[in-house]
Design a protein around this motif. Structure first.
Motif, PDB file in Angstrom:
ATOM      1  N   HIS A  68     -65.475 -23.252  40.493  1.00  0.00           N
ATOM      2  CA  HIS A  68     -66.390 -23.392  39.461  1.00  0.00           C
ATOM      3  C   HIS A  68     -65.976 -22.318  38.235  1.00  0.00           C
ATOM      4  CE1 HIS A  68     -67.303 -26.905  42.869  1.00  0.00           C
ATOM      5  NE2 HIS A  68     -67.034 -25.537  43.544  1.00  0.00           N
ATOM      6  N   GLU A  69     -66.043 -21.402  38.285  1.00  0.00           N
ATOM      7  CA  GLU A  69     -66.181 -20.632  37.367  1.00  0.00           C
ATOM      8  C   GLU A  69     -65.243 -19.792  36.751  1.00  0.00           C
ATOM      9  OE1 GLU A  69     -69.181 -17.632  38.348  1.00  0.00           O
ATOM     10  OE2 GLU A  69     -69.520 -18.605  39.994  1.00  0.00           O
ATOM     11  N   LEU A  70     -64.596 -21.050  36.821  1.00  0.00           N
ATOM     12  CA  LEU A  70     -62.994 -20.331  36.346  1.00  0.00           C
ATOM     13  C   LEU A  70     -62.316 -21.752  35.256  1.00  0.00           C
ATOM     14  CD1 LEU A  70     -59.596 -20.222  39.651  1.00  0.00           C
ATOM     15  CD2 LEU A  70     -61.362 -18.116  37.975  1.00  0.00           C
ATOM     16  N   ALA A  71     -63.159 -22.018  34.728  1.00  0.00           N
ATOM     17  CA  ALA A  71     -62.764 -23.161  33.953  1.00  0.00           C
ATOM     18  C   ALA A  71     -62.476 -22.697  33.016  1.00  0.00           C
ATOM     19  CB  ALA A  71     -64.350 -23.828  33.245  1.00  0.00           C
ATOM     20  N   PHE A  72     -63.500 -21.827  32.416  1.00  0.00           N
ATOM     21  CA  PHE A  72     -62.879 -20.629  31.151  1.00  0.00           C
ATOM     22  C   PHE A  72     -61.596 -20.313  30.671  1.00  0.00           C
ATOM     23  CE2 PHE A  72     -63.617 -17.420  33.583  1.00  0.00           C
ATOM     24  CZ  PHE A  72     -63.573 -15.972  33.030  1.00  0.00           C
ATOM     25  N   LEU A  73     -61.501 -19.385  31.965  1.00  0.00           N
ATOM     26  CA  LEU A  73     -59.720 -19.170  32.006  1.00  0.00           C
ATOM     27  C   LEU A  73     -59.069 -20.244  32.311  1.00  0.00           C
ATOM     28  CD1 LEU A  73     -59.439 -16.418  34.756  1.00  0.00           C
ATOM     29  CD2 LEU A  73     -59.164 -15.782  32.318  1.00  0.00           C
ATOM     30  N   SER A  74     -59.409 -21.274  32.324  1.00  0.00           N
ATOM     31  CA  SER A  74     -58.233 -22.506  31.864  1.00  0.00           C
ATOM     32  C   SER A  74     -57.675 -23.327  30.921  1.00  0.00           C
ATOM     33  CB  SER A  74     -58.142 -23.623  33.474  1.00  0.00           C
ATOM     34  OG  SER A  74     -58.148 -22.809  35.044  1.00  0.00           O
ATOM     35  N   TYR A  75     -58.949 -22.921  30.265  1.00  0.00           N
ATOM     36  CA  TYR A  75     -59.016 -23.190  28.866  1.00  0.00           C
ATOM     37  C   TYR A  75     -58.096 -22.913  28.060  1.00  0.00           C
ATOM     38  CZ  TYR A  75     -63.162 -26.843  28.968  1.00  0.00           C
ATOM     39  OH  TYR A  75     -63.785 -28.027  30.119  1.00  0.00           O
ATOM     40  N   ILE A  76     -58.468 -21.060  28.235  1.00  0.00           N
ATOM     41  CA  ILE A  76     -57.495 -20.688  27.623  1.00  0.00           C
ATOM     42  C   ILE A  76     -56.285 -20.361  28.252  1.00  0.00           C
ATOM     43  CG2 ILE A  76     -56.597 -17.423  27.412  1.00  0.00           C
ATOM     44  CD1 ILE A  76     -59.769 -17.539  27.563  1.00  0.00           C
ATOM     45  N   ALA A  77     -55.917 -20.530  29.592  1.00  0.00           N
ATOM     46  CA  ALA A  77     -54.203 -20.687  29.604  1.00  0.00           C
ATOM     47  C   ALA A  77     -53.987 -22.039  29.537  1.00  0.00           C
ATOM     48  CB  ALA A  77     -54.712 -20.792  31.318  1.00  0.00           C
ATOM     49  N   ALA A  78     -54.391 -22.927  28.884  1.00  0.00           N
ATOM     50  CA  ALA A  78     -53.960 -24.387  28.620  1.00  0.00           C
ATOM     51  C   ALA A  78     -53.701 -23.862  27.085  1.00  0.00           C
ATOM     52  CB  ALA A  78     -54.515 -25.107  29.194  1.00  0.00           C
ATOM     53  N   ILE A  79     -54.226 -23.315  26.245  1.00  0.00           N
ATOM     54  CA  ILE A  79     -54.326 -23.389  25.472  1.00  0.00           C
ATOM     55  C   ILE A  79     -52.737 -22.019  25.288  1.00  0.00           C
ATOM     56  CG2 ILE A  79     -54.752 -22.446  22.623  1.00  0.00           C
ATOM     57  CD1 ILE A  79     -57.848 -23.385  23.799  1.00  0.00           C
ATOM     58  N   MET A  80     -53.062 -20.913  25.286  1.00  0.00           N
ATOM     59  CA  MET A  80     -51.690 -20.029  25.965  1.00  0.00           C
ATOM     60  C   MET A  80     -49.959 -21.094  26.023  1.00  0.00           C
ATOM     61  SD  MET A  80     -52.827 -16.939  24.754  1.00  0.00           S
ATOM     62  CE  MET A  80     -53.914 -18.492  23.522  1.00  0.00           C
ATOM     63  N   SER A  81     -50.407 -21.866  27.401  1.00  0.00           N
ATOM     64  CA  SER A  81     -49.656 -23.002  27.443  1.00  0.00           C
ATOM     65  C   SER A  81     -48.693 -23.227  26.451  1.00  0.00           C
ATOM     66  CB  SER A  81     -49.182 -23.532  28.424  1.00  0.00           C
ATOM     67  OG  SER A  81     -50.658 -24.565  28.428  1.00  0.00           O
ATOM     68  N   PHE A  82     -49.456 -24.282  26.118  1.00  0.00           N
ATOM     69  CA  PHE A  82     -49.060 -24.938  24.858  1.00  0.00           C
ATOM     70  C   PHE A  82     -48.541 -24.692  23.807  1.00  0.00           C
ATOM     71  CE2 PHE A  82     -52.388 -28.414  26.202  1.00  0.00           C
ATOM     72  CZ  PHE A  82     -51.305 -29.947  26.080  1.00  0.00           C
ATOM     73  N   GLY A  83     -48.762 -22.876  23.679  1.00  0.00           N
ATOM     74  CA  GLY A  83     -47.889 -22.167  22.583  1.00  0.00           C
ATOM     75  C   GLY A  83     -47.200 -21.466  22.369  1.00  0.00           C
ATOM     76  N   TYR A  84     -46.630 -21.137  23.772  1.00  0.00           N
ATOM     77  CA  TYR A  84     -45.845 -20.560  23.974  1.00  0.00           C
ATOM     78  C   TYR A  84     -44.168 -21.717  24.288  1.00  0.00           C
ATOM     79  CZ  TYR A  84     -45.914 -20.427  29.496  1.00  0.00           C
ATOM     80  OH  TYR A  84     -46.385 -21.429  30.837  1.00  0.00           O
ATOM     81  N   ALA A  85     -45.372 -22.637  24.625  1.00  0.00           N
ATOM     82  CA  ALA A  85     -43.927 -23.642  24.684  1.00  0.00           C
ATOM     83  C   ALA A  85     -43.598 -24.537  23.458  1.00  0.00           C
ATOM     84  CB  ALA A  85     -44.404 -25.289  25.483  1.00  0.00           C
ATOM     85  N   THR A  86     -44.991 -24.612  22.652  1.00  0.00           N
ATOM     86  CA  THR A  86     -44.416 -25.046  20.998  1.00  0.00           C
ATOM     87  C   THR A  86     -43.023 -23.827  20.402  1.00  0.00           C
ATOM     88  OG1 THR A  86     -46.591 -26.331  21.270  1.00  0.00           O
ATOM     89  CG2 THR A  86     -45.501 -25.710  19.181  1.00  0.00           C
ATOM     90  N   ILE A  87     -43.599 -22.947  20.803  1.00  0.00           N
ATOM     91  CA  ILE A  87     -42.950 -22.069  19.616  1.00  0.00           C
ATOM     92  C   ILE A  87     -41.383 -22.015  20.744  1.00  0.00           C
ATOM     93  CG2 ILE A  87     -42.574 -19.102  19.508  1.00  0.00           C
ATOM     94  CD1 ILE A  87     -45.041 -18.797  20.082  1.00  0.00           C
ATOM     95  N   GLY A  88     -41.539 -22.324  22.108  1.00  0.00           N
ATOM     96  CA  GLY A  88     -39.639 -22.262  22.380  1.00  0.00           C
ATOM     97  C   GLY A  88     -38.907 -23.158  21.782  1.00  0.00           C
ATOM     98  N   PHE A 102     -48.434 -15.162  24.795  1.00  0.00           N
ATOM     99  CA  PHE A 102     -48.998 -15.975  25.148  1.00  0.00           C
ATOM    100  C   PHE A 102     -48.730 -16.304  26.773  1.00  0.00           C
ATOM    101  CE2 PHE A 102     -49.210 -18.529  20.820  1.00  0.00           C
ATOM    102  CZ  PHE A 102     -50.262 -17.609  20.540  1.00  0.00           C
ATOM    103  N   ILE A 103     -47.367 -16.225  27.220  1.00  0.00           N
ATOM    104  CA  ILE A 103     -46.765 -16.229  28.446  1.00  0.00           C
ATOM    105  C   ILE A 103     -47.366 -15.814  29.376  1.00  0.00           C
ATOM    106  CG2 ILE A 103     -44.943 -16.027  30.592  1.00  0.00           C
ATOM    107  CD1 ILE A 103     -43.327 -16.734  27.868  1.00  0.00           C
ATOM    108  N   ALA A 104     -48.038 -14.268  28.647  1.00  0.00           N
ATOM    109  CA  ALA A 104     -47.910 -13.234  29.995  1.00  0.00           C
ATOM    110  C   ALA A 104     -50.029 -13.512  30.093  1.00  0.00           C
ATOM    111  CB  ALA A 104     -48.517 -11.951  29.179  1.00  0.00           C
ATOM    112  N   ILE A 105     -51.145 -14.072  29.110  1.00  0.00           N
ATOM    113  CA  ILE A 105     -51.680 -14.548  29.184  1.00  0.00           C
ATOM    114  C   ILE A 105     -52.271 -15.850  29.383  1.00  0.00           C
ATOM    115  CG2 ILE A 105     -54.324 -15.107  27.700  1.00  0.00           C
ATOM    116  CD1 ILE A 105     -52.981 -13.977  25.067  1.00  0.00           C
TER     117      ILE A 105
END
Length: 468
Positions: A178-198, A322-325
């Motif tokens: 329940h307290e992980l939402a902030f990590l998931s928001y950041i991780a989701a943005i990062m996943s879009f970031g590195y997938a887009t760069i690739g 981005f992958i690491a984050i």
């Protein structure tokens, strides 16, 4: 907490009913957005990096078809699983294995617990390996830029695996899902970031016009590549694709974060699943197909760390950052169910134990001495195993193979049939059983391919000598 206990909470001094849900637990606050972020964090993970390699094994036709089929099966069974969050009488199933226990019971519950926690444990090891490889790739990007592409920039993965472990020890003190939402928001943005760069780097490589060999059937059989090797590689590729869609294992836990409102939790979960899987599939097809077009039949197992790209070095550096984050957050999404299960079991075995119940407030976290020690030991152990087993593609494929059928197909179908009373001899029941059988065969073939690859990797394996 039982219903009776929930009702008795009202008798407690200072009880404010508006702060609690119908089960007596603190109000859930999850929305379609936070649920979607959890799903994208769980789905778009390191699996996307292997898809160019997977398409290279299967070719232009079978590869995309496999991706689409797995996405449709995952979406369909996630709908079934979302309907199983609440029982017919309205009671909630808080975690995946509790749902299996309540609907199916007995031996199936024990089998589910073994598979689920084995998979979660394996994913945390896999993410430790992947993050270290990405951190090494960041340093190598600078090294190649300075000294040239032919320079030996090989580094040991072990210091980076240890660094990842140290950071995860801190992040593991976040109490629960329940307290992980902030990590998931950041991780989701990062996943879009590195997938887009690739994606962008693949398009640029294709635009260069350099000749690469591709095929309708993938990597061709030849003098150095036998029909048998082709078959095993295709099986392993199926495992990699299955791993890329493995989020059912934490679906119930994610659904338990959704707030009660005008929409039921299952409707919110279905909307979030649809959006998350559709977005993931678009990225997967784009990265897989363009990666194959860019590298051809020699596509690396990890197209951002296998050094198919060297320049612009700062973009390769950023993608791996981005992958690491992302994986720092994804690790938590997959290990939180393990943490919760062990802590709940200890609470039942030693009720009222001060070591378990004592809390200290530090910043915004409520720290427990037991939680600090046990979770830290877990991270240390997975870090050590990651240093011992530095295999990427075959490890990822095996995880996907052993988990996809039981967790993403078999149990959701079985629970749904029990909950809704679907007859096994009806048209719907027969369809669901045929689907389950088809996915079982696919999982067994994928497991066989990945096990063979692991056995071959072990032939040249040296403990604690991981380098990339």
């Amino acid at each position: 907490m039982s219903k009776a206990e929930s009702l008795n909470v009202e008798a407690l001094e200072g009880y404010d009913a508006s702060m609690f849900d119908d089960d007596g637990r603190p109000k859930r606050t999850g929305t379609v957005w936070s649920t979607g972020a959890h799903i994208i964090t769980a789905v778009i993970g390191s699996g996307v990096l292997t898809l160019a390699w997977a398409i290279a094994q299967m070719g232009w036709i079978a590869g995309p078809i496999a991706l689409i089929v797995f996405s449709l099966v995952t979406l369909f069974t996630s709908y079934l699983l979302a309907d199983c969050y609440r029982a017919a009488d309205g009671t909630r199933n808080y975690i995946y294995k509790d749902a299996v226990k309540n609907y199916l019971g007995g031996i199936k519950y024990k089998f589910c617990a073994i598979v689920q926690y084995s998979y979660l444990f394996g994913v945390t090891i896999g993410y430790s390996i992947t993050t270290a490889i990405s951190l090494v790739a960041m340093k190598k990007a600078i090294c190649f830029h300075k000294h040239g592409h032919n320079h030996d920039c090989t580094l040991s993965n072990n210091p980076f695996i240890i660094l990842f472990g140290l950071i995860e020890i801190v992040l593991s003190q976040v109490p629960n899902f329940h307290e992980l939402a902030f990590l998931s928001y950041i991780a989701a943005i990062m996943s879009f970031g590195y997938a887009t760069i690739g994606l962008g780097l693949s398009i640029a490589k294709v635009a260069e016009g350099r000749h690469v060999t591709t095929s309708i059937t993938g990597k061709p059989i030849g003098k150095d590549y036998s029909a048998e090797e082709k078959m095993w590689s295709c099986f392993a590729a199926i495992g990699n694709i299955a791993f890329a869609y493995a989020f059912a294992v934490v679906l119930i836990e994610i659904q338990d974060t959704i707030r009660s409102g005008s929409l039921t939790e299952s409707k919110v979960m279905k909307r979030a699943s649809t959006a998350g899987i559709m977005i993931s599939t678009i990225f997967y097809l784009s990265c897989g197909l363009l990666g194959y077009a860019a590298f051809g039949n020699d596509a690396p197992g990890n197209f951002l760390t296998g050094y198919g790209f060297y320049e612009p070095y700062w973009l390769v550096f950023t993608a791996n950052l981005f992958i690491a984050i992302h994986l720092f957050g994804a690790y938590q999404v997959f290990c939180q169910p393990i943490f919760a299960a062990v802590e709940a079991w200890c609470g039942r075995v030693w009720p009222g134990n001060k070591l378990l119940s004592k809390k200290y407030k530090w910043w915004k976290l409520r720290l427990s001495p037991f939680r600090v020690v046990w979770r830290s030991l877990y991270v240390v152990f997975t870090t050590f195993v990651a240093m011992m087993l530095p295999f990427f593609n075959d490890f990822v494929g095996l995880l996907g193979a052993i988990s996809f059928w039981p967790l993403a197909v078999f149990f959701p179908i079985e629970m749904y049939m029990v909950r809704t009373g679907v007859s096994r001899s009806s048209c719907r029941g027969l369809f669901l059983q045929v689907l389950s059988g088809f996915c079982l065969v696919a999982s067994l073939l994928a497991a066989a391919g990945s096990v063979r690859g692991l056995i071959q990797s072990l032939g040249t394996f040296e403990p604690l000598q991981s380098r990339s």
